[in-house]
Motif scaffolding. Sequence first.
Motif: not given
Length: 350
Positions: A33-36, A190-197, A199-202
């Motif tokens: 996963p990109y954001a992760g 922090v920004e990557a975590a927000l994007v991941g939550a 866009a990709d949920g859990g």
Amino acid sequence: MRNDTARGALLAALACVLVGGSFTANSVLSGYPYAGGQFLRYGLAFALLAPVAGRDGARRVRALGAGQWGRLALLAAVGMVGFNLAVLAAERGAEPAVPGVFVGCAPVVVAVLGPLLDGRRPRPAVLQGAALVAVGAFTVQGWGRTDAAGVAFSLCALGGEVGFAVLAVPVLRPLGPLTLSATVCAVAAVEAALVGAVADGGAWLRLPGLGEGAALLWQAVVVTVVGFVCWYRGMQRLGAERATLFSGLIPVAAACTAPLVGTGSYGPAQAVGSALVGAGVALGSGTLSTLGARRHAASSRACSPQPPAHQNQTPGAARPELRGAAGSSHHTGPPPAPHPPASTLPPAGP
């Protein structure tokens, strides 16, 4: 000043070579996963940099104003998280060479935009060097298949590369390279975590496999920690427009390392492009003038006549015991006793 230019050039070159060589690690993370991945990369980098920054870094961060925090957030969003997302999105509709060619134009944009933001005119040598770097990057990568979306996202990637240099200038001065690297990594995580939550949920974060973990560790420790600190220290010495010239080394390093993992080849076109990039970097960064000045100084020292060693030597200068007795102009005691002939003096040293 010349030493600062040479050190800045070496630091910026090392940072860009590390980034270019890290493209092989990106291929290992294609299924993660990109954001992760961005969260783990920048979060680990912050964990390594924060203790090194120490109390002085914490003091500098507390002194930041609201506008500076906004600039840091924009720097992380545009130049780090957004840049990587734009490159991945561009490669869905275009071959990797296409965003690479657009990013290779960043030195030209920064060479014009950076001075204008400072209220001065662009430097002709930097502009000429940036043009050579852009042509060299195009020659190294070529031009591949693309569509409208690939071009659009490649333009976004170009904006991210430009923003990574230009947006950092005002916050580099109060924070310094080390604290800036640590702070912007924390913001990017922090920004990557927000994007991941969003866009990709859990599913935005999972435990990486062995190869994925090694690739993320390489990107966090080598590319981010070492690369960012070297980059901002180089920018501190060279300025944004001259430091960005070295981004032309990114495709060169990628082309050189691709054959090692079987993902590309290095042929005549890559060799010609690498030479153009090197010439542009040397011309625009001032490396050529620095080396020329050093050679001129060395030749001047070699050609200047040196006086013989025995000239201008005061009697007894070779012996410290004679210098102490005869060379002092503040002697207030009785006149010293006459020295025995040189042949009867004891040897100096054991």
